[in-house]
Design an enzyme around this catalytic site. Sequence first.
Site, short mmCIF file in Angstrom:
data_model
loop_
_atom_site.label_atom_id
_atom_site.label_comp_id
_atom_site.label_asym_id
_atom_site.label_seq_id
_atom_site.Cartn_x
_atom_site.Cartn_y
_atom_site.Cartn_z
N GLY A 51 6.59 -5.06 41.27
CA GLY A 51 8.39 -4.25 42.71
C GLY A 51 9.35 -4.52 42.83
O GLY A 51 10.36 -5.04 43.48
N GLY A 52 10.04 -5.70 41.41
CA GLY A 52 10.66 -6.57 42.17
C GLY A 52 13.05 -5.89 41.65
O GLY A 52 13.14 -6.40 43.14
N LYS A 53 12.40 -4.99 41.21
CA LYS A 53 13.81 -4.30 40.96
C LYS A 53 13.48 -3.26 42.47
O LYS A 53 14.69 -2.75 42.38
CB LYS A 53 13.43 -3.49 39.59
CG LYS A 53 13.35 -4.82 38.30
CD LYS A 53 14.29 -3.98 37.11
CE LYS A 53 14.31 -4.99 35.71
NZ LYS A 53 12.54 -5.64 35.63
N CYS A 69 12.34 -5.25 28.68
CA CYS A 69 11.98 -7.02 28.37
C CYS A 69 11.85 -7.27 27.18
O CYS A 69 11.29 -8.82 27.42
CB CYS A 69 11.23 -7.91 29.70
SG CYS A 69 11.71 -9.29 29.85
N CYS A 97 8.41 2.74 37.12
CA CYS A 97 6.85 1.70 36.57
C CYS A 97 6.81 0.49 37.98
O CYS A 97 8.03 0.05 36.98
CB CYS A 97 6.89 1.40 34.66
SG CYS A 97 7.17 3.47 33.51
#
Length: 450
Positions: free
Chosen positions: A264-266, A380, A260
Amino acid sequence: MNPARRVAFDVLRAVDESDAYANLLLPQELRRAGLSSADAALATELTYGTLRRRGTYDAIIEHASGRSVDAIDPPVRDALRLGVHQLLATRVASHAAVNESVELVRRSGAANAAGFANAVLRRIARDNPGDWLQRVADAARSDDERLGLRYAHPVWVIRAFRRALAAEGRADELEELLAADNVSPAVTMTALPGLADIPADAARTPYSPVGFRLGGGDPEPLVRAAGGRVRVQDEGSQLAALALARVRPVRAGERWLDLCAAPGGKTAVLAAEALAGDARVEANELSPARAKLVRTSVAGVPLDVPVSEEDGRVRAGRGVYDRILVDAPCTGLGALRRRPEARWRKTPADVPDLSDLQRGLLTAAVDALAPDGVVAYVTCSPHLAETAAVVADLRRTRDDLVELDARAVLRSVSRGELDLPDQQDGSGRAQLWPHRHGTDAMSITLLQKR
Ligand SMILES: C[S@@+](CC[C@H](N)C(=O)[O-])C[C@H]1O[C@@H](n2cnc3c(N)ncnc32)[C@H](O)[C@@H]1O
Protein backbone atom coordinates in the site's frame (compact mmCIF):
# COMPACT_ATOMS: atom_id res chain seq x y z
CA MET A 1 29.22 -17.81 21.04
CA ASN A 2 28.72 -14.26 19.83
CA PRO A 3 24.93 -13.65 19.72
CA ALA A 4 25.23 -11.85 16.35
CA ARG A 5 26.44 -15.07 14.71
CA ARG A 6 23.71 -17.09 16.39
CA VAL A 7 21.03 -14.72 15.05
CA ALA A 8 22.57 -14.67 11.57
CA PHE A 9 22.72 -18.48 11.53
CA ASP A 10 19.08 -18.83 12.70
CA VAL A 11 17.92 -16.49 9.93
CA LEU A 12 19.98 -18.36 7.31
CA ARG A 13 18.37 -21.60 8.49
CA ALA A 14 14.84 -20.14 8.28
CA VAL A 15 15.52 -18.78 4.78
CA ASP A 16 16.77 -22.19 3.68
CA GLU A 17 14.21 -24.37 5.48
CA SER A 18 11.00 -22.40 5.34
CA ASP A 19 11.51 -19.85 2.59
CA ALA A 20 11.56 -17.00 5.14
CA TYR A 21 12.35 -13.48 3.91
CA ALA A 22 15.47 -12.23 5.64
CA ASN A 23 14.43 -8.57 5.43
CA LEU A 24 11.26 -9.37 7.41
CA LEU A 25 12.61 -12.01 9.80
CA LEU A 26 15.92 -10.42 10.79
CA PRO A 27 14.43 -7.32 12.50
CA GLN A 28 12.17 -9.61 14.59
CA GLU A 29 15.08 -11.83 15.58
CA LEU A 30 17.23 -8.84 16.48
CA ARG A 31 14.49 -7.53 18.77
CA ARG A 32 13.90 -10.96 20.32
CA ALA A 33 17.61 -11.47 21.03
CA GLY A 34 17.91 -7.95 22.48
CA LEU A 35 21.23 -7.33 20.73
CA SER A 36 23.28 -4.19 21.30
CA SER A 37 23.35 -1.90 18.28
CA ALA A 38 26.91 -3.02 17.45
CA ASP A 39 25.90 -6.70 17.53
CA ALA A 40 22.73 -5.95 15.56
CA ALA A 41 24.84 -4.27 12.86
CA LEU A 42 27.18 -7.28 12.80
CA ALA A 43 24.27 -9.75 12.58
CA THR A 44 22.76 -7.75 9.72
CA GLU A 45 26.03 -7.63 7.82
CA LEU A 46 26.63 -11.36 8.31
CA THR A 47 23.09 -12.34 7.28
CA TYR A 48 22.82 -10.08 4.25
CA GLY A 49 26.37 -10.64 3.05
CA THR A 50 26.13 -14.43 3.34
CA LEU A 51 22.76 -14.63 1.60
CA ARG A 52 23.74 -12.27 -1.23
CA ARG A 53 26.96 -14.04 -2.06
CA ARG A 54 25.64 -17.55 -1.62
CA GLY A 55 26.38 -18.69 -5.19
CA THR A 56 30.00 -17.58 -5.00
CA TYR A 57 30.52 -19.03 -1.52
CA ASP A 58 29.02 -22.34 -2.61
CA ALA A 59 31.47 -22.54 -5.51
CA ILE A 60 34.34 -21.91 -3.07
CA ILE A 61 33.03 -24.50 -0.58
CA GLU A 62 32.74 -27.06 -3.39
CA HIS A 63 36.29 -26.34 -4.50
CA ALA A 64 37.71 -26.56 -0.97
CA SER A 65 35.72 -29.61 0.13
CA GLY A 66 35.63 -31.58 -3.10
CA ARG A 67 31.89 -32.09 -2.49
CA SER A 68 28.80 -30.70 -4.11
CA VAL A 69 27.03 -28.32 -1.70
CA ASP A 70 23.84 -30.29 -2.35
CA ALA A 71 25.52 -33.26 -0.66
CA ILE A 72 26.29 -31.30 2.52
CA ASP A 73 23.75 -31.30 5.38
CA PRO A 74 21.82 -28.02 5.20
CA PRO A 75 22.76 -26.73 8.72
CA VAL A 76 26.43 -27.58 8.09
CA ARG A 77 26.22 -25.87 4.70
CA ASP A 78 24.78 -22.69 6.24
CA ALA A 79 27.47 -22.65 8.95
CA LEU A 80 30.11 -23.03 6.23
CA ARG A 81 28.60 -20.20 4.16
CA LEU A 82 28.59 -17.95 7.21
CA GLY A 83 32.18 -18.91 7.94
CA VAL A 84 33.32 -18.25 4.36
CA HIS A 85 31.68 -14.84 4.40
CA GLN A 86 33.55 -13.91 7.58
CA LEU A 87 36.84 -15.23 6.22
CA LEU A 88 36.65 -13.60 2.80
CA ALA A 89 34.55 -10.47 3.21
CA THR A 90 34.92 -9.19 6.78
CA ARG A 91 37.67 -8.25 9.18
CA VAL A 92 36.67 -10.96 11.66
CA ALA A 93 39.82 -12.80 12.78
CA SER A 94 40.23 -16.14 10.97
CA HIS A 95 40.38 -18.24 14.12
CA ALA A 96 37.12 -16.71 15.39
CA ALA A 97 35.40 -17.22 12.02
CA VAL A 98 36.48 -20.86 11.91
CA ASN A 99 35.91 -21.75 15.56
CA GLU A 100 32.51 -20.12 15.87
CA SER A 101 31.30 -21.70 12.62
CA VAL A 102 32.41 -25.12 13.83
CA GLU A 103 30.60 -24.43 17.10
CA LEU A 104 27.43 -23.64 15.13
CA VAL A 105 27.78 -26.98 13.39
CA ARG A 106 28.05 -28.74 16.77
CA ARG A 107 25.12 -26.88 18.27
CA SER A 108 22.91 -27.63 15.28
CA GLY A 109 23.16 -31.32 16.16
CA ALA A 110 25.69 -32.25 13.50
CA ALA A 111 28.65 -32.80 15.83
CA ASN A 112 29.95 -35.57 13.56
CA ALA A 113 30.44 -32.95 10.82
CA ALA A 114 32.50 -30.62 13.03
CA GLY A 115 35.81 -32.06 11.80
CA PHE A 116 34.74 -31.70 8.18
CA ALA A 117 33.64 -28.07 8.69
CA ASN A 118 36.85 -27.28 10.52
CA ALA A 119 39.00 -28.73 7.72
CA VAL A 120 37.09 -26.96 4.93
CA LEU A 121 37.20 -23.57 6.65
CA ARG A 122 40.88 -23.89 7.55
CA ARG A 123 41.61 -24.68 3.94
CA ILE A 124 39.69 -21.59 2.82
CA ALA A 125 41.38 -19.43 5.47
CA ARG A 126 44.81 -20.24 4.01
CA ASP A 127 44.28 -18.14 0.86
CA ASN A 128 43.06 -14.62 0.31
CA PRO A 129 39.70 -13.64 -1.23
CA GLY A 130 41.25 -12.68 -4.58
CA ASP A 131 42.89 -16.09 -4.97
CA TRP A 132 39.66 -17.91 -4.19
CA LEU A 133 37.70 -15.83 -6.64
CA GLN A 134 40.31 -16.43 -9.30
CA ARG A 135 40.31 -20.16 -8.62
CA VAL A 136 36.53 -20.58 -8.99
CA ALA A 137 36.41 -18.13 -11.92
CA ASP A 138 39.04 -20.21 -13.73
CA ALA A 139 36.64 -23.15 -13.57
CA ALA A 140 33.74 -21.10 -15.05
CA ARG A 141 32.41 -22.23 -18.41
CA SER A 142 31.54 -18.80 -19.80
CA ASP A 143 32.13 -15.08 -19.32
CA ASP A 144 28.66 -14.73 -17.83
CA GLU A 145 29.39 -17.47 -15.32
CA ARG A 146 32.58 -15.61 -14.38
CA LEU A 147 30.62 -12.38 -13.93
CA GLY A 148 28.10 -14.36 -11.89
CA LEU A 149 30.84 -15.57 -9.53
CA ARG A 150 32.46 -12.17 -9.29
CA TYR A 151 29.25 -10.31 -8.49
CA ALA A 152 27.24 -13.18 -6.98
CA HIS A 153 24.33 -13.19 -9.44
CA PRO A 154 22.78 -16.19 -11.23
CA VAL A 155 23.67 -16.31 -14.92
CA TRP A 156 20.04 -16.01 -16.09
CA VAL A 157 19.66 -12.78 -14.10
CA ILE A 158 22.86 -11.37 -15.61
CA ARG A 159 21.53 -12.11 -19.09
CA ALA A 160 18.15 -10.52 -18.33
CA PHE A 161 19.87 -7.39 -16.99
CA ARG A 162 22.17 -7.15 -19.98
CA ARG A 163 19.22 -7.35 -22.38
CA ALA A 164 17.29 -4.70 -20.45
CA LEU A 165 20.27 -2.34 -20.40
CA ALA A 166 20.96 -3.01 -24.08
CA ALA A 167 17.34 -2.07 -24.83
CA GLU A 168 18.35 1.48 -23.94
CA GLY A 169 21.85 1.30 -25.42
CA ARG A 170 23.59 0.99 -22.04
CA ALA A 171 24.83 -2.63 -21.92
CA ASP A 172 28.18 -1.22 -20.79
CA GLU A 173 26.63 -0.39 -17.39
CA LEU A 174 26.11 -4.07 -16.51
CA GLU A 175 28.95 -4.43 -14.01
CA GLU A 176 27.97 -1.20 -12.25
CA LEU A 177 24.46 -2.57 -11.88
CA LEU A 178 25.66 -5.91 -10.51
CA ALA A 179 27.90 -4.12 -8.01
CA ALA A 180 25.04 -1.83 -6.92
CA ASP A 181 22.86 -4.87 -6.15
CA ASN A 182 25.37 -5.92 -3.50
CA VAL A 183 25.10 -2.73 -1.47
CA SER A 184 22.24 -2.19 0.97
CA PRO A 185 20.27 0.90 -0.07
CA ALA A 186 19.99 4.02 2.09
CA VAL A 187 16.57 4.30 3.71
CA THR A 188 14.40 6.76 1.80
CA MET A 189 11.20 8.23 3.19
CA THR A 190 8.11 9.85 1.71
CA ALA A 191 6.33 12.79 3.27
CA LEU A 192 2.82 12.36 1.86
CA PRO A 193 2.15 15.38 -0.34
CA GLY A 194 -0.11 17.94 1.31
CA LEU A 195 -0.24 15.93 4.56
CA ALA A 196 3.31 16.02 5.95
CA ASP A 197 6.38 18.18 5.57
CA ILE A 198 9.87 17.06 4.77
CA PRO A 199 11.88 17.74 7.98
CA ALA A 200 13.83 20.95 7.53
CA ASP A 201 17.17 19.31 8.38
CA ALA A 202 16.65 16.23 6.17
CA ALA A 203 18.58 15.55 2.96
CA ARG A 204 16.13 15.66 0.04
CA THR A 205 16.04 12.83 -2.50
CA PRO A 206 17.54 13.92 -5.83
CA TYR A 207 14.46 13.13 -7.94
CA SER A 208 11.30 12.61 -5.94
CA PRO A 209 9.78 15.90 -4.76
CA VAL A 210 8.19 14.13 -1.78
CA GLY A 211 11.21 12.12 -0.63
CA PHE A 212 14.00 12.54 1.88
CA ARG A 213 16.76 10.49 3.48
CA LEU A 214 17.25 9.68 7.11
CA GLY A 215 20.71 10.29 8.51
CA GLY A 216 20.58 6.80 10.01
CA GLY A 217 18.82 4.98 12.81
CA ASP A 218 15.40 3.43 13.04
CA PRO A 219 12.73 5.18 10.92
CA GLU A 220 9.85 3.60 12.90
CA PRO A 221 9.51 6.29 15.62
CA LEU A 222 9.29 9.00 12.95
CA VAL A 223 6.67 7.02 11.00
CA ARG A 224 4.60 6.46 14.17
CA ALA A 225 4.85 10.08 15.30
CA ALA A 226 3.62 11.24 11.88
CA GLY A 227 0.57 8.93 12.01
CA GLY A 228 1.72 7.17 8.85
CA ARG A 229 1.95 10.38 6.82
CA VAL A 230 5.69 9.95 6.71
CA ARG A 231 6.78 6.50 5.60
CA VAL A 232 9.61 4.37 4.31
CA GLN A 233 9.43 4.08 0.50
CA ASP A 234 11.92 3.57 -2.29
CA GLU A 235 12.40 6.71 -4.36
CA GLY A 236 11.53 4.78 -7.55
CA SER A 237 8.18 3.77 -6.03
CA GLN A 238 7.49 7.38 -5.15
CA LEU A 239 8.20 8.41 -8.73
CA ALA A 240 6.02 5.63 -10.17
CA ALA A 241 3.01 6.69 -8.10
CA LEU A 242 3.59 10.37 -8.89
CA ALA A 243 3.90 9.62 -12.63
CA LEU A 244 0.29 8.45 -12.65
CA ALA A 245 -1.00 11.08 -10.23
CA ARG A 246 0.68 13.95 -12.12
CA VAL A 247 0.48 12.74 -15.71
CA ARG A 248 -2.04 15.57 -16.19
CA PRO A 249 -4.00 17.88 -13.89
CA VAL A 250 -6.58 16.10 -11.72
CA ARG A 251 -10.24 16.88 -12.45
CA ALA A 252 -12.60 16.89 -9.46
CA GLY A 253 -14.54 13.63 -9.24
CA GLU A 254 -11.98 11.47 -11.10
CA ARG A 255 -12.06 7.78 -10.16
CA TRP A 256 -8.75 6.07 -9.52
CA LEU A 257 -7.99 2.39 -8.88
CA ASP A 258 -4.85 0.75 -7.47
CA LEU A 259 -5.30 -2.80 -8.74
CA CYS A 260 -2.49 -4.71 -6.98
CA ALA A 261 -2.06 -2.54 -3.96
CA ALA A 262 -0.34 -4.30 -1.05
CA PRO A 263 1.45 -3.33 1.07
CA GLY A 264 0.00 0.00 0.00
CA GLY A 265 2.94 2.38 -0.25
CA LYS A 266 1.89 3.68 -3.64
CA THR A 267 -1.81 3.67 -2.63
CA ALA A 268 -0.98 6.15 0.14
CA VAL A 269 0.79 8.51 -2.28
CA LEU A 270 -2.10 8.21 -4.76
CA ALA A 271 -4.64 8.85 -1.98
CA ALA A 272 -2.78 11.96 -0.83
CA GLU A 273 -2.65 13.30 -4.39
CA ALA A 274 -6.32 12.38 -5.00
CA LEU A 275 -7.34 14.17 -1.82
CA ALA A 276 -5.67 17.37 -3.03
CA GLY A 277 -7.39 17.11 -6.43
CA ASP A 278 -10.81 16.00 -5.13
CA ALA A 279 -10.57 12.58 -6.82
CA ARG A 280 -11.65 9.22 -5.40
CA VAL A 281 -9.42 6.19 -4.89
CA GLU A 282 -10.25 2.50 -4.60
CA ALA A 283 -7.68 -0.20 -3.95
CA ASN A 284 -7.59 -3.93 -4.53
CA GLU A 285 -5.32 -6.72 -3.37
CA LEU A 286 -5.73 -10.44 -3.99
CA SER A 287 -4.34 -11.60 -0.66
CA PRO A 288 -6.69 -10.80 2.27
CA ALA A 289 -3.77 -10.75 4.73
CA ARG A 290 -1.95 -8.24 2.55
CA ALA A 291 -5.12 -6.19 1.97
CA LYS A 292 -5.00 -5.40 5.72
CA LEU A 293 -1.61 -3.78 5.14
CA VAL A 294 -3.19 -1.53 2.51
CA ARG A 295 -5.89 -0.41 4.97
CA THR A 296 -3.22 0.40 7.54
CA SER A 297 -1.15 2.16 4.93
CA VAL A 298 -3.92 4.59 3.94
CA ALA A 299 -5.17 5.13 7.50
CA GLY A 300 -3.22 8.38 7.80
CA VAL A 301 -4.89 9.91 4.74
CA PRO A 302 -8.26 11.56 5.47
CA LEU A 303 -9.92 9.99 2.44
CA ASP A 304 -12.15 6.92 2.37
CA VAL A 305 -10.26 4.33 0.31
CA PRO A 306 -12.28 1.10 -0.03
CA VAL A 307 -10.04 -1.96 -0.34
CA SER A 308 -11.39 -5.05 -2.14
CA GLU A 309 -9.82 -8.51 -2.05
CA GLU A 310 -10.26 -9.96 -5.52
CA ASP A 311 -8.28 -11.17 -8.48
CA GLY A 312 -7.47 -7.93 -10.26
CA ARG A 313 -8.31 -9.51 -13.62
CA VAL A 314 -11.95 -9.65 -12.48
CA ARG A 315 -12.01 -6.72 -10.11
CA ALA A 316 -10.98 -4.06 -12.62
CA GLY A 317 -14.15 -4.57 -14.68
CA ARG A 318 -16.40 -3.78 -11.72
CA GLY A 319 -15.97 -0.08 -12.37
CA VAL A 320 -14.89 2.54 -14.85
CA TYR A 321 -11.80 4.52 -13.96
CA ASP A 322 -9.87 7.59 -15.07
CA ARG A 323 -6.53 6.34 -13.73
CA ILE A 324 -5.43 2.81 -12.83
CA LEU A 325 -2.17 1.71 -11.30
CA VAL A 326 -1.14 -1.83 -12.21
CA ASP A 327 1.87 -2.39 -9.97
CA ALA A 328 2.06 -5.98 -11.05
CA PRO A 329 3.34 -9.02 -9.17
CA CYS A 330 6.75 -9.73 -10.72
CA THR A 331 10.08 -11.48 -10.19
CA GLY A 332 11.31 -8.51 -8.13
CA LEU A 333 14.66 -8.58 -9.92
CA GLY A 334 14.72 -4.80 -9.56
CA ALA A 335 14.85 -4.97 -5.76
CA LEU A 336 17.72 -7.39 -5.20
CA ARG A 337 19.48 -4.84 -2.98
CA ARG A 338 16.85 -5.20 -0.27
CA ARG A 339 16.03 -8.91 -0.54
CA PRO A 340 19.37 -10.65 -0.21
CA GLU A 341 18.17 -14.20 -0.87
CA ALA A 342 15.80 -13.33 -3.73
CA ARG A 343 18.29 -13.73 -6.56
CA TRP A 344 18.88 -17.39 -5.63
CA ARG A 345 15.23 -18.18 -5.05
CA LYS A 346 13.69 -17.00 -8.32
CA THR A 347 14.23 -19.07 -11.45
CA PRO A 348 13.70 -18.42 -15.15
CA ALA A 349 10.75 -20.82 -14.91
CA ASP A 350 8.92 -18.19 -12.81
CA VAL A 351 8.90 -15.68 -15.66
CA PRO A 352 6.32 -17.10 -18.13
CA ASP A 353 3.56 -17.50 -15.49
CA LEU A 354 4.22 -14.02 -14.18
CA SER A 355 4.15 -12.54 -17.70
CA ASP A 356 0.78 -14.23 -18.30
CA LEU A 357 -0.60 -12.79 -15.08
CA GLN A 358 0.84 -9.36 -15.91
CA ARG A 359 -0.77 -9.44 -19.37
CA GLY A 360 -4.10 -10.44 -17.80
CA LEU A 361 -3.98 -7.66 -15.22
CA LEU A 362 -2.95 -5.02 -17.74
CA THR A 363 -5.66 -6.09 -20.20
CA ALA A 364 -8.34 -5.96 -17.50
CA ALA A 365 -7.10 -2.53 -16.46
CA VAL A 366 -7.20 -0.97 -19.93
CA ASP A 367 -10.65 -2.50 -20.45
CA ALA A 368 -11.83 -0.68 -17.31
CA LEU A 369 -10.55 2.73 -18.41
CA ALA A 370 -12.92 5.59 -19.20
CA PRO A 371 -12.23 7.38 -22.52
CA ASP A 372 -8.93 9.32 -22.11
CA GLY A 373 -8.20 7.32 -18.95
CA VAL A 374 -4.59 6.37 -18.18
CA VAL A 375 -3.05 3.14 -16.90
CA ALA A 376 0.39 3.08 -15.31
CA TYR A 377 1.92 -0.37 -15.79
CA VAL A 378 4.71 -0.72 -13.26
CA THR A 379 7.03 -3.58 -12.31
CA CYS A 380 9.84 -3.79 -9.83
CA SER A 381 11.73 -5.78 -12.40
CA PRO A 382 13.61 -4.69 -15.49
CA HIS A 383 13.22 -8.12 -17.16
CA LEU A 384 11.99 -7.36 -20.71
CA ALA A 385 9.56 -10.31 -20.62
CA GLU A 386 7.80 -8.57 -17.72
CA THR A 387 8.07 -5.02 -19.03
CA ALA A 388 8.39 -4.16 -22.74
CA ALA A 389 7.08 -7.51 -24.00
CA VAL A 390 3.91 -7.41 -21.86
CA VAL A 391 3.05 -3.96 -23.19
CA ALA A 392 4.02 -4.79 -26.80
CA ASP A 393 1.85 -7.94 -26.74
CA LEU A 394 -1.14 -5.94 -25.57
CA ARG A 395 -0.63 -3.13 -28.05
CA ARG A 396 -0.44 -5.59 -30.94
CA THR A 397 -3.98 -6.76 -30.23
CA ARG A 398 -5.75 -3.42 -29.92
CA ASP A 399 -5.89 0.00 -31.50
CA ASP A 400 -7.62 1.92 -28.71
CA LEU A 401 -4.44 2.74 -26.80
CA VAL A 402 -1.88 5.51 -27.08
CA GLU A 403 1.42 5.17 -25.27
CA LEU A 404 2.43 8.33 -23.42
CA ASP A 405 6.04 9.37 -22.93
CA ALA A 406 6.65 8.10 -19.40
CA ARG A 407 10.20 9.44 -19.47
CA ALA A 408 8.93 12.96 -20.16
CA VAL A 409 6.33 12.63 -17.40
CA LEU A 410 8.98 11.48 -14.92
CA ARG A 411 11.24 14.35 -15.92
CA SER A 412 8.41 16.79 -15.32
CA VAL A 413 7.80 15.29 -11.87
CA SER A 414 11.47 15.03 -10.90
CA ARG A 415 13.37 17.63 -8.88
CA GLY A 416 16.70 16.95 -10.58
CA GLU A 417 17.68 15.89 -14.07
CA LEU A 418 16.92 12.20 -14.69
CA ASP A 419 19.17 10.21 -17.01
CA LEU A 420 16.57 8.17 -18.93
CA PRO A 421 17.81 7.16 -22.39
CA ASP A 422 15.37 6.40 -25.21
CA GLN A 423 14.22 2.80 -25.46
CA GLN A 424 15.44 1.28 -28.70
CA ASP A 425 12.01 -0.26 -29.39
CA GLY A 426 10.65 3.29 -29.73
CA SER A 427 8.37 2.93 -26.70
CA GLY A 428 7.78 5.62 -24.08
CA ARG A 429 8.77 3.29 -21.24
CA ALA A 430 10.90 4.64 -18.40
CA GLN A 431 13.38 2.33 -16.68
CA LEU A 432 14.95 3.33 -13.37
CA TRP A 433 18.11 1.62 -12.08
CA PRO A 434 19.90 1.14 -8.76
CA HIS A 435 23.33 2.01 -10.16
CA ARG A 436 22.18 5.06 -12.12
CA HIS A 437 19.40 6.53 -10.00
CA GLY A 438 19.89 4.89 -6.60
CA THR A 439 16.34 3.51 -6.85
CA ASP A 440 14.97 0.02 -7.31
CA ALA A 441 14.85 -0.95 -11.01
CA MET A 442 11.25 0.08 -11.61
CA SER A 443 9.81 0.01 -15.11
CA ILE A 444 6.99 2.47 -15.81
CA THR A 445 4.74 2.54 -18.89
CA LEU A 446 1.80 4.93 -19.32
CA LEU A 447 -1.05 3.94 -21.67
CA GLN A 448 -3.99 6.18 -22.50
CA LYS A 449 -7.34 5.00 -23.86
CA ARG A 450 -8.47 6.76 -27.02
C1 LIG B 1 4.36 -5.42 -6.57
S1 LIG B 1 3.21 -5.77 -5.35
C2 LIG B 1 2.39 -4.21 -5.17
C3 LIG B 1 3.16 -3.20 -4.35
C4 LIG B 1 2.32 -1.99 -3.98
N1 LIG B 1 1.77 -1.33 -5.14
C5 LIG B 1 3.09 -0.96 -3.18
O1 LIG B 1 3.65 -0.01 -3.73
O2 LIG B 1 3.13 -1.09 -1.93
C6 LIG B 1 2.04 -6.75 -6.20
C7 LIG B 1 0.85 -7.19 -5.35
O3 LIG B 1 -0.07 -7.86 -6.23
C8 LIG B 1 -0.74 -8.87 -5.50
N2 LIG B 1 -1.34 -9.79 -6.48
C9 LIG B 1 -0.85 -10.96 -6.97
N3 LIG B 1 -1.71 -11.49 -7.86
C10 LIG B 1 -2.76 -10.63 -7.95
C11 LIG B 1 -3.97 -10.65 -8.68
N4 LIG B 1 -4.26 -11.63 -9.53
N5 LIG B 1 -4.83 -9.63 -8.50
C12 LIG B 1 -4.55 -8.62 -7.63
N6 LIG B 1 -3.42 -8.56 -6.91
C13 LIG B 1 -2.53 -9.56 -7.06
C14 LIG B 1 0.36 -9.45 -4.65
O4 LIG B 1 -0.20 -10.12 -3.53
C15 LIG B 1 1.17 -8.20 -4.26
O5 LIG B 1 0.72 -7.70 -3.03
